[in-house]
Design a protein around this motif. Structure first.
Motif, PDB file in Angstrom:
ATOM      1  N   GLU A 122       8.619  -6.980   0.040  1.00  0.00           N
ATOM      2  CA  GLU A 122       8.230  -5.664  -0.474  1.00  0.00           C
ATOM      3  C   GLU A 122       7.115  -5.882  -1.485  1.00  0.00           C
ATOM      4  OE1 GLU A 122      11.186  -2.747  -1.429  1.00  0.00           O
ATOM      5  OE2 GLU A 122      12.742  -3.842  -0.334  1.00  0.00           O
ATOM      6  N   VAL A 123       5.959  -5.361  -1.185  1.00  0.00           N
ATOM      7  CA  VAL A 123       4.779  -5.538  -2.040  1.00  0.00           C
ATOM      8  C   VAL A 123       4.746  -4.413  -3.074  1.00  0.00           C
ATOM      9  CG1 VAL A 123       2.256  -5.625  -2.077  1.00  0.00           C
ATOM     10  CG2 VAL A 123       3.523  -6.621  -0.158  1.00  0.00           C
ATOM     11  N   LYS A 124       4.618  -4.786  -4.331  1.00  0.00           N
ATOM     12  CA  LYS A 124       4.592  -3.781  -5.396  1.00  0.00           C
ATOM     13  C   LYS A 124       3.344  -2.904  -5.288  1.00  0.00           C
ATOM     14  CE  LYS A 124       7.260  -6.394  -8.815  1.00  0.00           C
ATOM     15  NZ  LYS A 124       7.261  -6.984 -10.174  1.00  0.00           N
ATOM     16  N   PRO A 126       0.125  -0.849  -6.530  1.00  0.00           N
ATOM     17  CA  PRO A 126      -0.846  -1.035  -7.621  1.00  0.00           C
ATOM     18  C   PRO A 126      -0.814   0.156  -8.589  1.00  0.00           C
ATOM     19  CG  PRO A 126      -1.961  -0.259  -5.664  1.00  0.00           C
ATOM     20  CD  PRO A 126      -0.514  -0.456  -5.283  1.00  0.00           C
ATOM     21  N   SER A 127      -1.367  -0.033  -9.732  1.00  0.00           N
ATOM     22  CA  SER A 127      -1.456   1.046 -10.723  1.00  0.00           C
ATOM     23  C   SER A 127      -2.672   0.813 -11.599  1.00  0.00           C
ATOM     24  CB  SER A 127      -0.187   1.087 -11.581  1.00  0.00           C
ATOM     25  OG  SER A 127      -0.092  -0.086 -12.377  1.00  0.00           O
ATOM     26  N   LEU A 128      -2.938   1.773 -12.493  1.00  0.00           N
ATOM     27  CA  LEU A 128      -4.083   1.624 -13.383  1.00  0.00           C
ATOM     28  C   LEU A 128      -3.903   0.450 -14.327  1.00  0.00           C
ATOM     29  CD1 LEU A 128      -4.829   5.379 -14.227  1.00  0.00           C
ATOM     30  CD2 LEU A 128      -6.125   3.847 -12.734  1.00  0.00           C
ATOM     31  N   SER A 129      -2.623   0.098 -14.550  1.00  0.00           N
ATOM     32  CA  SER A 129      -2.363  -1.045 -15.435  1.00  0.00           C
ATOM     33  C   SER A 129      -2.145  -2.337 -14.653  1.00  0.00           C
ATOM     34  CB  SER A 129      -1.139  -0.766 -16.309  1.00  0.00           C
ATOM     35  OG  SER A 129       0.009  -0.533 -15.503  1.00  0.00           O
ATOM     36  N   ASN A 130      -2.075  -2.233 -13.325  1.00  0.00           N
ATOM     37  CA  ASN A 130      -1.876  -3.397 -12.467  1.00  0.00           C
ATOM     38  C   ASN A 130      -2.952  -3.367 -11.388  1.00  0.00           C
ATOM     39  OD1 ASN A 130      -1.088  -5.476 -10.821  1.00  0.00           O
ATOM     40  ND2 ASN A 130       0.858  -4.554 -10.193  1.00  0.00           N
ATOM     41  N   HIS A 131      -4.037  -4.094 -11.633  1.00  0.00           N
ATOM     42  CA  HIS A 131      -5.189  -4.058 -10.739  1.00  0.00           C
ATOM     43  C   HIS A 131      -5.207  -5.213  -9.740  1.00  0.00           C
ATOM     44  CE1 HIS A 131      -6.730  -1.774 -14.344  1.00  0.00           C
ATOM     45  NE2 HIS A 131      -6.920  -0.901 -13.346  1.00  0.00           N
ATOM     46  N   LYS A 132      -4.076  -5.805  -9.510  1.00  0.00           N
ATOM     47  CA  LYS A 132      -4.049  -6.946  -8.577  1.00  0.00           C
ATOM     48  C   LYS A 132      -4.409  -6.483  -7.168  1.00  0.00           C
ATOM     49  CE  LYS A 132      -0.660  -9.848 -10.986  1.00  0.00           C
ATOM     50  NZ  LYS A 132       0.651 -10.553 -10.869  1.00  0.00           N
ATOM     51  N   SER A 133      -5.115  -7.352  -6.462  1.00  0.00           N
ATOM     52  CA  SER A 133      -5.526  -7.053  -5.086  1.00  0.00           C
ATOM     53  C   SER A 133      -4.316  -7.019  -4.144  1.00  0.00           C
ATOM     54  CB  SER A 133      -6.508  -8.106  -4.596  1.00  0.00           C
ATOM     55  OG  SER A 133      -5.844  -9.369  -4.477  1.00  0.00           O
ATOM     56  N   ASP A 134      -4.548  -6.477  -2.967  1.00  0.00           N
ATOM     57  CA  ASP A 134      -3.489  -6.461  -1.949  1.00  0.00           C
ATOM     58  C   ASP A 134      -3.027  -7.888  -1.635  1.00  0.00           C
ATOM     59  OD1 ASP A 134      -3.672  -3.712  -1.770  1.00  0.00           O
ATOM     60  OD2 ASP A 134      -5.008  -3.747  -0.020  1.00  0.00           O
ATOM     61  N   TRP A 135      -3.985  -8.800  -1.488  1.00  0.00           N
ATOM     62  CA  TRP A 135      -3.642 -10.192  -1.161  1.00  0.00           C
ATOM     63  C   TRP A 135      -2.839 -10.832  -2.294  1.00  0.00           C
ATOM     64  CZ3 TRP A 135      -2.167 -13.791   1.686  1.00  0.00           C
ATOM     65  CH2 TRP A 135      -2.378 -15.158   1.433  1.00  0.00           C
ATOM     66  N   GLN A 168       0.839   1.473   5.931  1.00  0.00           N
ATOM     67  CA  GLN A 168       1.677   1.913   7.049  1.00  0.00           C
ATOM     68  C   GLN A 168       3.149   1.642   6.787  1.00  0.00           C
ATOM     69  OE1 GLN A 168       0.492   0.171  10.776  1.00  0.00           O
ATOM     70  NE2 GLN A 168       2.182   1.087  11.937  1.00  0.00           N
ATOM     71  N   GLY A 169       3.460   0.518   6.156  1.00  0.00           N
ATOM     72  CA  GLY A 169       4.857   0.175   5.875  1.00  0.00           C
ATOM     73  C   GLY A 169       5.348   0.629   4.520  1.00  0.00           C
ATOM     74  N   GLU A 170       4.501   1.375   3.833  1.00  0.00           N
ATOM     75  CA  GLU A 170       4.842   1.850   2.494  1.00  0.00           C
ATOM     76  C   GLU A 170       5.279   0.692   1.589  1.00  0.00           C
ATOM     77  OE1 GLU A 170       7.772   4.880   3.121  1.00  0.00           O
ATOM     78  OE2 GLU A 170       6.293   6.367   3.761  1.00  0.00           O
ATOM     79  N   GLY A 171       4.508  -0.372   1.659  1.00  0.00           N
ATOM     80  CA  GLY A 171       4.759  -1.538   0.817  1.00  0.00           C
ATOM     81  C   GLY A 171       5.709  -2.548   1.420  1.00  0.00           C
ATOM     82  N   LYS A 172       6.377  -2.197   2.495  1.00  0.00           N
ATOM     83  CA  LYS A 172       7.302  -3.117   3.153  1.00  0.00           C
ATOM     84  C   LYS A 172       6.598  -3.739   4.360  1.00  0.00           C
ATOM     85  CE  LYS A 172      11.352  -0.440   1.755  1.00  0.00           C
ATOM     86  NZ  LYS A 172      12.543   0.327   2.196  1.00  0.00           N
ATOM     87  N   LEU A 173       6.517  -5.049   4.370  1.00  0.00           N
ATOM     88  CA  LEU A 173       5.843  -5.712   5.486  1.00  0.00           C
ATOM     89  C   LEU A 173       6.460  -7.078   5.744  1.00  0.00           C
ATOM     90  CD1 LEU A 173       3.743  -8.167   4.502  1.00  0.00           C
ATOM     91  CD2 LEU A 173       2.411  -6.242   3.700  1.00  0.00           C
TER      92      LEU A 173
END
Length: 615
Positions: A122-124, A126-135, A168-173
């Motif tokens: 489950e991928v968290k 992102p937010s304005l305070s968490n700018h980490k990339s998708d990867w 597509q998976g709403e963060g679940k992949l």
């Protein structure tokens, strides 16, 4: 340029071809799989068809090989007969297309850890305070399961898919991983769908095993004839055919299309999808191995008979045109030497002779016989060019182990035989040829040089029962197995003097290989505690017959064990275990290869072992 129509029966399969095209080429164009053991050069006479309309003139070679009655009935040789007008052709022996393919094999325990694995995460968000990339967020999610994020790798095509997959998976992949490389991403939890297929690609047949990579369970086994047979029945014919770019591409495409067909058949029969397959393992002889990977094998066919490479390879399945998941990988087992291929490595992986404190002799007998003498001290191997006798080619009424083939012969009060699939016989395969000649040896019907005795020279009481079966054929004696009324095609089936000679050459080559390996390794027959026969021919032959004729040393008769399609077992093990696939390279490297042709005493040992040992 003029075109004509040809229709094949049964089935009314019609195509259009250029005038002058041979029936064989038309059959290939129509994708009618059939054997052409001599490569379609008119030598074996096994490609008989019946022309119902538009026959044309027979060639001189056809007149030499076909009887007057056959000529009058419209029988032609498909490789020689040309099409110059509209034609209707009846395929005489459709049962020859239904081969009896060996799929059973030994099993052994091993640690299950597939090369390709899946991990649901489950991928968290992102937010304005968490700018980490998708990867980076995917790496963080994988780190929870023990993956060191600084070591994880990814390629550009996967990065392109990643944003949409997360959305597509709403963060679940589910991440598909090959070691520390993410080779695929899928929306949602697909971790339960992880299949692979192990393939044993032989010169004659291809066998595939659909495996669940999570449980290690075999889901189904499927098989087919190798369609490359239309370009030649042996590896040398195919190496020759691959001499130019077009021939090479046709051979490569033929085998990949066949593999794709087996993949489709397997997943359809278990109600799955091709996309569920993420890994394929390949065990094959060196020539088939190269052709499958699209590497020209020409260097194998000329002295000093070296391959382009021997090491095991991992290749993206998409690069080879295989129709599985886009993340799928191909694991090609390593070869040992020019004519001792990855199939032998797979047999060793399955049988583990290097872990035993005694000597094991391993034989995989076919057109090309691979022989290994192994223990925990040393492993030596050679390749014996046995010729086509064991596969039925160059044998007067020979055929492969297919429906309609006589597979065993016995001599009691009467001569009896069995036919694969039952019914009337169409020919004789290698295992029956062994039985027949072994019977001639025990009955005293041939001398040590393999020549039939004259009927009035027979002295053993038991042999006199079969005196009437000695008939004249082509200026020499032959032994009648089934007369014309007993066969499916109305021609007699016999073992001829020439057939015995072909068998002598084959068994001489195999026995010479065995003796040279023993001589070079300093072993004696007493040191050999086990003889393992791998492959289809080894599985179906009668061990007693093999020892009577001298194909296997008589001293080893009580030590013989059939291990079935051990190459297929080795391919399955390499598919299911990353450790075993890695070990295969070390295993192949540890085998010392002996080139028989360069051995100083080969010719003498070979000649001595063409003779029969008579009581």
């Amino acid at each position: 340029m003029k075109y004509v129509n040809i229709i094949f029966q049964p089935g009314s399969i019609g195509i259009q071809v250029e005038t002058g095209t041979t029936i064989m080429k038309a059959m290939n164009q129509a994708e009618l799989r059939a054997d052409f053991p001599c490569g379609g050069v008119g030598k074996c006479g096994k490609c008989r068809v019946k022309v119902l309309a538009g026959s044309g003139e027979l060639t001189a070679s056809e007149k030499d090989r076909l009887t007057i009655q056959e000529q009058e009935e419209g029988i032609r040789l498909a490789c020689l007969a040309e099409i110059h007008e509209n034609m209707i052709v009846e395929l005489l022996s459709p049962q020859q297309l239904q081969h009896h393919i060996l799929m059973d094999a030994l099993d052994r325990p091993f640690y299950l850890n597939a090369n390709v694995i899946k991990q649901f995460v489950e991928v968290k968000e992102p937010s304005l305070s968490n700018h980490k990339s998708d990867w980076q967020r995917l790496k963080d999610a994988l780190a929870i399961y023990g993956y060191a994020e600084h070591q994880l790798q990814v390629c550009l095509p996967i990065l392109r898919q990643l944003p949409e997959t997360i959305k597509q998976g709403e963060g679940k992949l589910t991440a598909v991983l090959l070691g520390l490389e993410v080779v695929g991403v899928e929306a949602g939890d697909t971790s339960a769908n992880l299949w692979g297929m192990a393939f044993d690609i032989g010169t004659t047949t291809i066998v595939g095993y659909l495996m669940d990579l999570i449980s290690g369970k075999e889901l189904i086994a499927v098989s087919t004839l190798n369609p490359q047979a239309q370009y030649g029945g042996d590896v040398i014919s195919r190496i020759t055919f691959a001499g130019n770019r077009e021939g090479m591409e046709r051979l490569h495409r033929a085998v990949t299309v066949a593999v794709n067909g087996l993949i489709g058949e397997a997943v359809e029969r278990v109600g799955g999808k091709r996309e569920n397959l993420y890994a394929i393992s390949i065990a094959a002889n060196t020539t088939m191995h190269h052709l499958f990977l699209g590497v020209n094998p020409r260097s194998i066919g000329v002295s000093p008979y070296v391959s382009a490479f021997n090491q095991g390879l991992v290749v993206n399945a998409f690069e080879l045109g295989l129709e599985i998941n886009r993340a799928g990988q191909v694991y090609a087992l390593p070869n040992i030497a020019g004519f001792v291929g990855a199939d032998t490595t797979a047999v060793l992986l399955a049988s583990e002779p290097e872990k035993r404190d005694y000597v094991t002799l391993i034989l995989d007998i076919g057109t090309n016989g691979e022989i290994v003498l192994a223990s925990n001290k040393k492993m030596v191997a050679c390749s014996a060019a046995a010729g086509p006798a064991f596969e039925g080619a160059q044998i007067t009424n020979g055929m492969r182990g297919a429906i309609g083939a006589i597979d065993h012969i016995s001599f009691g009060e009467n001569m009896e035989f069995s036919v694969i699939g039952g019914g009337k016989p169409a020919g004789i395969c290698g295992s029956a040829l062994l039985d027949g000649v072994a019977g001639f040896v025990e009955l005293g019907m041939i001398n040590k040089r393999g020549k039939f005795l004259e009927p009035d020279e027979l002295t053993k009481t038991h042999s006199l029962r079969f005196k009437e079966r000695l008939i004249e054929y082509d200026g020499a004696w032959a032994f009648l197995i089934a007369d014309a009324v007993e066969t499916v095609h109305g021609r007699p089936i016999m073992i001829t003097q020439n057939d015995i000679r072909e068998l002598q050459l084959a068994k001489g080559a195999i026995m010479a290989g065995v003796k040279i390996l023993m001589e070079t390794s300093g072993s004696q027959f007493d040191d050999v505690k086990e003889v393992l026969l791998a492959g289809a021919f080894g599985n179906y032959l009668n061990p007693h017959s093999a020892c009577v004729i001298g194909l296997i040393p008589k001293e080893l008769e009580g030590k013989i064990r059939m291990i079935g399609n051990a190459a297929g077992t080795g391919a399955k093990i390499a598919l299911l275990s990353a450790d075993e696939f890695s070990r295969a390279d070390n295993l192949a490297d540890s085998v010392s290869f002996i080139e028989l042709g360069s051995y100083s005493k080969f010719n003498r040992i070979f000649a001595e072992n063409t003779y029969f040992q008579l009581d």
